[in-house]
Design an enzyme around this catalytic site. Structure first.
Site, PDB file in Angstrom:
ATOM      1  N   CYS B 139       0.809  -1.223   0.000  1.00 37.68           N
ATOM      2  CA  CYS B 139       0.000   0.000   0.000  1.00 37.68           C
ATOM      3  C   CYS B 139       0.835   1.263   0.000  1.00 37.68           C
ATOM      4  CB  CYS B 139      -0.933   0.005   1.203  1.00 37.68           C
ATOM      5  SG  CYS B 139      -1.928  -1.477   1.246  1.00 37.68           S
ATOM      6  N   CYS B 459       0.348   2.459   6.509  1.00 34.26           N
ATOM      7  CA  CYS B 459       0.791   1.106   6.805  1.00 34.26           C
ATOM      8  C   CYS B 459       0.755   0.316   5.510  1.00 34.26           C
ATOM      9  CB  CYS B 459      -0.139   0.461   7.824  1.00 34.26           C
ATOM     10  SG  CYS B 459      -1.849   0.425   7.273  1.00 34.26           S
TER      11      CYS B 459
END
EC number: 2.3.1.155
Lengths: 728, 475
Positions: B139, B459
């Site tokens: 991500c 994250c």
């Protein structure tokens, strides 16, 4: 069976389960002395849910003791009487342990079957009350919950009750034993274990509330147990007496085959189940408590409880913490043993160097480690990722690079004194001062190996058993010069590797090999007397040995057996005589080295399960044939000729101080050599069956064969004073 | 210093409050002036470092983020990336030949365009003389694309870099099983008919079962949602808190959309379909409605649901990064500086989504700032539970001491400065593209609301994380 059931734990999962009819979480609650203050159990009320917390004081685990039981009943009565409380949650305050089972000490303290029956009946009554509870009770289980049972009546449950195996939580869920699983949490605002229990309680409370409010139905998804075994058809079939008889018969046959009738418990369980189904549950419960009482009084039960205690003892480091923790290990020799040692080390997180002299040898060893780990992946005990991570702890190499960082070197090179001397000198040139040098040998005296060492206080023996990843025992051998810290370090490493450890004094054959050697000598004689290996195997296994005597020779390796027999024969002379070593020598010269070469007494083929006798051995046996002595050649005599020689030598080891305690002798014999667990080890065997009886037998065989059967001094001492026991 | 001086002077004539603020800051050595109405004082006037090139974001754009399976469903990833790139060209009017390098982030790769950066650049009309490469870091792939660009510029290798990211979850590569692939490859090599037939005879029906791209963490076999649910439980984040936070994200996103604040979106005429101008995943609901949903991962008692998780999204983003002097020389008015950044990683099992907690104090320390200096926070919202767990972790001395090896907590970001224009929960989260959206949101919010420092954090799968300080470019 008690012992093996009382230890072990559920894996990383926590689970909870809703008590409902015919579902037990734990049995054997007892009720007697009521205490004023509660030390084992306390409870609090959250809304209208009572949370009952079990926490036995001063113990790592909760066990079902009388106190715990009576407090539990007190609490339950309060809960049932309270209008405010509508449901309850049962949970342990100890991370990783719900209830580890019945308190073995409580059972051991019972003098008569009636006492045990009483305990069992009290427990049954408690469970009956729990079953009939109008308020829902949710058991929130984290970690080990053993001895906790299944109810009778479902054929699938047979298997579990009989073998007492530990079920992983996710499996338990699939089987329909538990209703929900809660996975352990990672770090949050508190230590993970603490928060996980809290979370488990929160979830369980929600469920209890839901049950009381009838928002959740206690009916569970059909687990495997139900779907596979209780389909309507089977349910119907079970109502036909004939079908039931067939099932009982099948189960009994299977149990007989597995236990050889040596363990009474499984057969009694079948009896109880039978009674329960045929005559109703009340009769079943009565029968259960009575049989339980009888079982607790058997020799087998005492032997197994003794083994349990011995094992607990041998899982401790009585030499204290070593000055330096072993973090880097090096193993010399990538053979069967070396690779095995490496495998049990890397999977405990030890950085391990595996060194061999040749690339092929090293490759074979690395493959063995990988296969060992990969088999765990296939069994889903490990993920493939964990396997890779574990495998990365292993460094395979042909040189001594990195040995300057090693905290311990374990050599597992071929059993040859001059070779061991050579590697010891090479290694001492490269290792740091604090590094321990351990020798994995089954017979070479450690002091002889240490003779060329510059630092004999750092030399120790670590005798592993093959296959290392399966055999639990580690025999540690100390010489007079070995320092206490070196011993502490070796024990610490062994414990880390998951071993059960006995520490013995140096001497030819140490303890285990020394006990085995006279028995093996007898094996050869018996074969020479015309008993064929298959028959010998069945005689030994029916006595309780897990592996037949002839098969054992094949497993150990005929060459190794020969090597050891020659060595020890020279040292101990006549006492170790019996069969002719010629047999082993000829087998070695023909390449019949046992399983590793594909041929020994048997022929081993990949993928073939039923092994056949190696007919080529027949001619060797024929040429060495000796006439059997009819007075000592009955089946029973053959069994006792083997066992008494073993036991006599074991007592001799205690007499000479090779063994420090009888308990270590028992653990070593059972876990390392497969001495029948139902007998509890040579010393327990003497205690339970009487030293005199064994001495009598030895005398009888002494008359036939001479000195090899002469009972040792210590044994005759015990025989002459019947009150003297190895375990007081 | 010279830069600041010029900038400040350049800004002086402006009458806006902001110019005043910067000029004040410039003069702020005097304690009297420090109490000026322009806002609180900062630990540092700027994060410019001596002998290090200042790197600026000239501008950044993105396609609207759409729920996968909607208008973008027939496209290929490079089509979306192309749309972002052409949009950037259009928005900035940058001459193609000055672009030294192009970097794109992506997570699930389309096998035909494994270097999607190059394919998209060629198709978007960039010069075929401009090299391009693709990066992947779950991500935070777009963040990695940007910081790779920052590295190239800071080291003097490039002056002008285009960074971006793309994800098309409407179509993912589904493969034949390994057995099937092996048979097909062997068939290729088989020479005689006999060999071929013998290979085909080994075919079994189960060879046809397909292999889907992994949704689970490779190392632990745990899906991210499952881990998020456990994380929320570990930090005792309730279902209600999670639903409330998700509702906040959707409401704020809706407001930002309605007020036209999501100005980084460029219209995209999808071939054969209408022009897409708006994110379509923003759905403010009610707590009652959200409470009805069943948990999506840990059934039946978990707390993570479809409503408090980010959804599968298609989208692309792109950003023009330059050395400051180059941008100024070309006459640009940059939007922000890209300052200190860090990457962190931790246990992928139990701390999978705690990247922001670990990255925030580290990047602040590196920059010499404190939480008080930060005017806008733009954190990637994977799950409500993840954001709230991070808040609690950042606000816990116990966690800081026991797991991060720090003496004290860094503190949780004040909610009034946090993701004020919505976040991944509401706007959507095309894995490879989100990083650029975060930076542009921070830059635009700083411009609009008048702050100086923005903190971007995210994250990522694998237990990794990222944080970067964005400094507003003085007006």
């Amino acid at each position: 069976m008690v012992a093996s059931r009382a230890i072990g734990s559920l894996s990383r999962f926590t689970a909870f389960r809703i008590l409902r009819s015919r579902g037990y979480i734990c049995r054997n609650f007892t009720g007697s002395s009521a205490l004023l203050t509660r030390t084992h159990i306390n409870y609090g009320v959250k809304g209208d849910v009572a949370v009952i917390r079990i926490n036995s004081p001063n113990s790592k685990v909760n066990t079902l003791s009388k106190e715990l039981h009576s407090e539990f009943m007190e609490v339950m009565n309060e809960i049932w009487a309270s209008d405010q409380i509508r449901s309850a949650v049962l949970i342990s305050s100890k991370p990783g342990c719900f209830i580890a089972g019945a308190d073995i000490n409580m059972l051991a303290a019972c003098k008569t079957p009636q006492e045990v029956t009483q305990i069992s009946q009290d427990a049954q009554r408690t469970f009956e009350k729990l079953e009939k509870s109008t308020k829902p009770i949710v058991a929130a289980i984290s970690g080990s919950c053993l001895g906790g049972g299944l109810e009778v009546g479902v054929p699938a449950a047979f298997d579990m009750m009989l073998t007492g195996r530990n079920i992983r939580a996710d499996r338990a869920k699939k089987m329909g034993l538990v209703d929900q699983l809660v996975e352990p949490l990672g770090p949050g605002l508190k230590p993970p274990e603490e928060r996980t229990i809290e979370y488990l309680e929160e979830v369980a409370v929600t469920f209890a509330k839901g049950l009381a409010d009838k928002k959740i139905s206690p009916k569970r998804d059909k687990g495997l147990v139900e779907t596979f075994y209780l389909t309507e058809l089977t349910a119907y079939a079970m109502t036909i007496p004939f079908v039931r008889q067939q099932i009982y018969k099948k189960v009994e046959e299977k149990v007989q085959k597995q236990t050889k009738g040596l363990y009474p418990a499984p057969l009694k369980i079948i009896d109880v189940v039978k009674t329960g189904i045929e005559q109703g549950s009340d009769a079943g419960y009565l029968s259960e408590s009575q049989k339980f009482g009888e079982l607790a009084m058997t020799k087998e039960s005492k032997a197994l409880i003794g083994l349990y205690h011995g094992q607990v003892l041998c899982k401790k480091n009585k030499f204290g913490a070593p000055q330096k923790d072993v973090k880097h290990l090096a193993v010399l020799g990538a053979g069967l043993m070396g690779a095995g040692i490496a495998q049990v080390s890397v999977d405990k997180g030890l950085k391990t160097i595996l060194k061999d002299a040749t690339l092929t040898g090293l490759g074979r060893g690395q493959q063995q480690v990988f296969k060992g780990l990969n088999d765990k992946v296939k069994k889903k005990a490990l993920t493939s990722f964990e396997r890779d991570a574990v495998f990365s702890n292993l460094t395979g190499q042909l040189d001594y690079r990195g040995f300057e960082k090693a905290d311990m070197v374990i050599e597992a090179v071929f059993e040859d004194l001059s070779l061991k001397h050579k590697v010891l000198k090479e290694v001492e040139a490269v290792i740091p001062d604090h590094c321990v040098f351990a020798s994995n040998t089954s017979a070479l005296p450690i002091c002889e190996i240490a003779a060329v060492s510059k630092r004999p206080e750092k030399v120790i023996g670590m005798h592993y058993f093959s296959p290392v990843d399966k055999m639990q025992l580690l025999e540690i051998i100390t010489t007079e010069k070995t320092s206490k810290d070196t011993t502490a370090s070796a024990v610490a490493v062994g414990l880390k590797q998951g071993k059960v450890i006995i520490v013995v004094k140096d001497g030819p054959g140490f303890y285990t090999t020394r006990c085995l050697a006279p028995m093996m000598s007898e094996v050869i004689r018996i074969l020479q007397e015309g008993v064929d290996p298959k028959k010998l195997d069945s005689l030994t296994t029916s006595f309780g040995f897990p592996v037949g005597a002839a098969t054992l020779v094949d497993e150990v390796g005929v060459d190794v057996a020969n090597h050891v027999a020659e060595d020890l024969g020279k040292t101990f002379g006549e006492r170790f005589a019996g069969g002719s070593l010629e047999l082993l020598q000829q087998m070695v010269s023909k390449g019949f080295l046992g399983r590793k070469s594909g041929k020994g007494f048997y022929i081993y083929q990949e993928g073939v399960k039923d092994k056949n006798l190696n007919s080529d051995v027949d001619s060797i046996l024929a040429s060495l044939k000796m006439p059997p002595k009819s007075e000592v050649s009955s089946d029973e005599d053959i069994q006792y000729r083997l066992v008494t020689r073993f036991v006599n030598e074991a007592v001799m080891c205690l007499q000479e101080g090779v063994l420090a305690t009888p308990a270590e002798g028992d653990i070593g014999a059972v876990f390392g050599l497969g001495f029948p667990p139902c007998l509890g080890g040579p010393f327990r065997f003497l205690d339970l069956y009487g030293a005199q009886k064994i001495v009598d037998r030895l005398r009888k065989y002494e008359d036939a064969y001479g000195k090899q059967f002469t009972p040792c001094q210590l044994l005759t001492d015990y025989a002459s004073s019947p009150n003297k026991k190895f375990y007081q | 210093m010279t830069t600041i001086l010029t900038c400040t002077l350049k800004n002086l004539p402006s009458t806006s409050k902001w110019a005043l603020r910067f000029s004040v800051r410039f003069l702020s050595c005097s304690s009297q002036l420090r109490a000026a109405p322009a806002g609180q004082t900062k630990s540092k006037k700027t994060l410019a470092k001596p002998n290090v090139r200042n790197i600026v974001v000239v501008d950044g754009v993105r396609t609207a983020f759409l729920q996968s399976g909607t208008s973008y469903k027939d496209l290929m990833p490079h089509d979306l990336a192309r749309a972002a790139l052409t949009g950037l060209l259009h928005q900035t009017s940058v001459p193609k030949e000055v672009v030294d390098y192009i970097i794109f982030g992506t997570v699930i790769q389309e096998v035909k365009t494994s270097n999607v950066a190059r394919e998209a650049a060629l198709g978007a009309g960039f010069s075929d003389k401009t090299p391009a490469h693709t990066v992947t870091m779950a991500c935070i792939s777009a963040n990695q694309a940007m910081t790779t660009g920052v590295g190239l510029i800071a080291s003097g290798q490039c002056d002008v870099v285009v960074a971006g990211g793309v994800e098309l979850m409407s179509d993912v590569p589904i493969r034949h099983s390994r057995k099937m692939r092996k048979m097909m490859l062997d068939l290729n090599k088989a020479k005689t008919l006999g060999q071929k037939l013998s290979l085909i005879s080994k075919f079994r029906l189960n060879f046809l079962s397909p292999e889907l791209p992994a949704v689970a963490e490779f190392s632990t076999s745990e899906t991210m949602g499952h881990s998020a649910d456990r994380l929320a439980a570990a930090f005792a984040v309730s279902r209600l808190e999670q639903d409330e936070y998700a509702l906040r994200s959707h409401s704020l996103a809706k407001k930002a959309q309605d007020e036209g604040l999501l100005s980084d979106i460029i219209p995209f005429k999808v071939p054969g379909k209408d022009t897409v101008t708006k994110d379509n995943g923003i759905r403010p609901s009610s707590l009652e409605q959200m409470a009805k949903l069943k948990p999506a991962f840990i059934k039946p008692y978990g707390t993570v649901t479809a409503a408090n998780s980010s959804f599968l999204t298609d989208g692309a983003s792109a950003m023009l990064i330059m050395a400051e002097e180059k941008a100024l020389a070309m006459g640009y008015k940059p939007k922000a500086y890209l300052r200190d950044f860090v990457y962190v990683s931790q246990d992928p099992k139990d701390q999978l989504l705690l990247g922001p907690t670990y990255a925030t104090p580290k990047v602040l320390e590196k920059a010499g700032l404190t939480m008080n200096d930060i005017d806008v926070y733009e954190f990637h919202e994977a799950f409500s539970g993840q954001i709230l767990a991070n808040f609690k972790a950042m606000d816990s001395d116990w966690f800081a001491q026991n797991y991060m090896g720090r003496k004290t907590k860094v503190g949780a970001p004040p909610l009034e400065k946090f993701n004020n224009w919505g976040g991944s929960l509401s706007l959507g989260h095309p894995f490879g593209a989100t990083g650029c959206r975060l930076v542009m949101a921070a830059a635009n919010r700083l411009r609009k609301g008048g702050g100086q420092y923005g903190l971007v954090a995210a994250c990522a799968a694998g237990g990794q994380g990222h944080a970067m300080i964005v400094e507003a470019y003085p007006k």
